[in-house]
Design a protein around this motif. Structure first.
Motif, PDB file in Angstrom:
ATOM      1  N   VAL A  43       0.841  -1.205   0.000  1.00 45.86           N
ATOM      2  CA  VAL A  43       0.000   0.000   0.000  1.00 45.86           C
ATOM      3  C   VAL A  43       0.871   1.248   0.000  1.00 45.86           C
ATOM      4  O   VAL A  43       0.641   2.186  -0.769  1.00 45.86           O
ATOM      5  N   ALA A  44       1.891   1.256   0.849  1.00 48.10           N
ATOM      6  CA  ALA A  44       2.794   2.408   0.908  1.00 48.10           C
ATOM      7  C   ALA A  44       3.489   2.618  -0.434  1.00 48.10           C
ATOM      8  O   ALA A  44       3.671   3.754  -0.877  1.00 48.10           O
ATOM      9  N   GLU A  45       3.850   1.533  -1.107  1.00 46.13           N
ATOM     10  CA  GLU A  45       4.508   1.637  -2.403  1.00 46.13           C
ATOM     11  C   GLU A  45       3.577   2.211  -3.473  1.00 46.13           C
ATOM     12  O   GLU A  45       4.016   2.923  -4.371  1.00 46.13           O
ATOM     13  N   ARG A  46       2.286   1.907  -3.367  1.00 49.77           N
ATOM     14  CA  ARG A  46       1.330   2.445  -4.354  1.00 49.77           C
ATOM     15  C   ARG A  46       1.172   3.957  -4.227  1.00 49.77           C
ATOM     16  O   ARG A  46       0.960   4.637  -5.213  1.00 49.77           O
ATOM     17  N   VAL A  47       1.270   4.474  -3.009  1.00 46.48           N
ATOM     18  CA  VAL A  47       1.039   5.901  -2.808  1.00 46.48           C
ATOM     19  C   VAL A  47       2.319   6.726  -2.694  1.00 46.48           C
ATOM     20  O   VAL A  47       2.254   7.956  -2.696  1.00 46.48           O
ATOM     21  N   SER A  48       3.466   6.076  -2.598  1.00 50.42           N
ATOM     22  CA  SER A  48       4.722   6.804  -2.432  1.00 50.42           C
ATOM     23  C   SER A  48       5.762   6.360  -3.462  1.00 50.42           C
ATOM     24  O   SER A  48       6.299   5.258  -3.370  1.00 50.42           O
ATOM     25  N   PRO A  49       6.068   7.231  -4.419  1.00 52.64           N
ATOM     26  CA  PRO A  49       7.107   6.908  -5.389  1.00 52.64           C
ATOM     27  C   PRO A  49       8.450   6.597  -4.701  1.00 52.64           C
ATOM     28  O   PRO A  49       9.174   5.700  -5.127  1.00 52.64           O
ATOM     29  N   THR A  50       8.757   7.317  -3.647  1.00 54.50           N
ATOM     30  CA  THR A  50      10.012   7.084  -2.924  1.00 54.50           C
ATOM     31  C   THR A  50      10.033   5.685  -2.332  1.00 54.50           C
ATOM     32  O   THR A  50      11.022   4.955  -2.458  1.00 54.50           O
ATOM     33  N   MET A  51       8.954   5.311  -1.693  1.00 52.84           N
ATOM     34  CA  MET A  51       8.872   3.981  -1.082  1.00 52.84           C
ATOM     35  C   MET A  51       8.973   2.887  -2.142  1.00 52.84           C
ATOM     36  O   MET A  51       9.615   1.865  -1.922  1.00 52.84           O
ATOM     37  N   LYS A  52       8.359   3.126  -3.278  1.00 53.74           N
ATOM     38  CA  LYS A  52       8.365   2.137  -4.359  1.00 53.74           C
ATOM     39  C   LYS A  52       9.778   1.883  -4.893  1.00 53.74           C
ATOM     40  O   LYS A  52      10.116   0.778  -5.296  1.00 53.74           O
ATOM     41  N   GLU A  53      10.622   2.905  -4.863  1.00 53.88           N
ATOM     42  CA  GLU A  53      11.964   2.792  -5.425  1.00 53.88           C
ATOM     43  C   GLU A  53      13.015   2.295  -4.430  1.00 53.88           C
ATOM     44  O   GLU A  53      14.149   2.018  -4.820  1.00 53.88           O
ATOM     45  N   LEU A  54      12.644   2.167  -3.168  1.00 56.65           N
ATOM     46  CA  LEU A  54      13.610   1.705  -2.173  1.00 56.65           C
ATOM     47  C   LEU A  54      13.990   0.251  -2.399  1.00 56.65           C
ATOM     48  O   LEU A  54      13.165  -0.571  -2.783  1.00 56.65           O
ATOM     49  N   LYS A  55      15.255  -0.048  -2.149  1.00 58.66           N
ATOM     50  CA  LYS A  55      15.720  -1.437  -2.221  1.00 58.66           C
ATOM     51  C   LYS A  55      15.356  -2.137  -0.909  1.00 58.66           C
ATOM     52  O   LYS A  55      15.283  -1.502   0.141  1.00 58.66           O
ATOM     53  N   SER A  56      15.156  -3.441  -0.989  1.00 56.43           N
ATOM     54  CA  SER A  56      14.917  -4.230   0.220  1.00 56.43           C
ATOM     55  C   SER A  56      16.166  -4.230   1.079  1.00 56.43           C
ATOM     56  O   SER A  56      17.283  -4.108   0.580  1.00 56.43           O
ATOM     57  N   LEU A  57      15.965  -4.397   2.381  1.00 55.44           N
ATOM     58  CA  LEU A  57      17.112  -4.527   3.268  1.00 55.44           C
ATOM     59  C   LEU A  57      17.817  -5.838   2.982  1.00 55.44           C
ATOM     60  O   LEU A  57      17.188  -6.846   2.676  1.00 55.44           O
TER      61      LEU A  57
END
Length: 76
Positions: A43-57
């Protein structure tokens, strides 16, 4: 309990550990510790371009985090 308030969490943590041992022994690897549902950021990735582009830990990130807390004396 007044001297060590965190002792109240001991039964909870033991229960989580026992659940985790049983789950892992069954071969189930799709849940979080203690059988909790897997966490998701969909859900956070759908609404936040920044969150969508983050790499997994990575494993390296986790090791760095643990090493920091060891250096700070957290696990002594």
């Amino acid at each position: 309990m007044k001297r060590i308030p965190a002792i109240k969490l001991l039964d909870f943590m033991r229960s989580m550990a026992r659940s985790d041992v049983v789950i892992r022994a069954s071969g189930e690897m799709a849940s979080e510790a203690g059988g909790m549902n897997s966490f998701t950021t969909a859900v956070a990735e759908r609404v936040s371009p920044t969150m969508k582009e983050l790499k997994s830990l990575s494993l390296g990130d986790a090791a760095q985090w643990v090493n920091y807390w060891v250096a700070m004396g957290m696990f002594q």
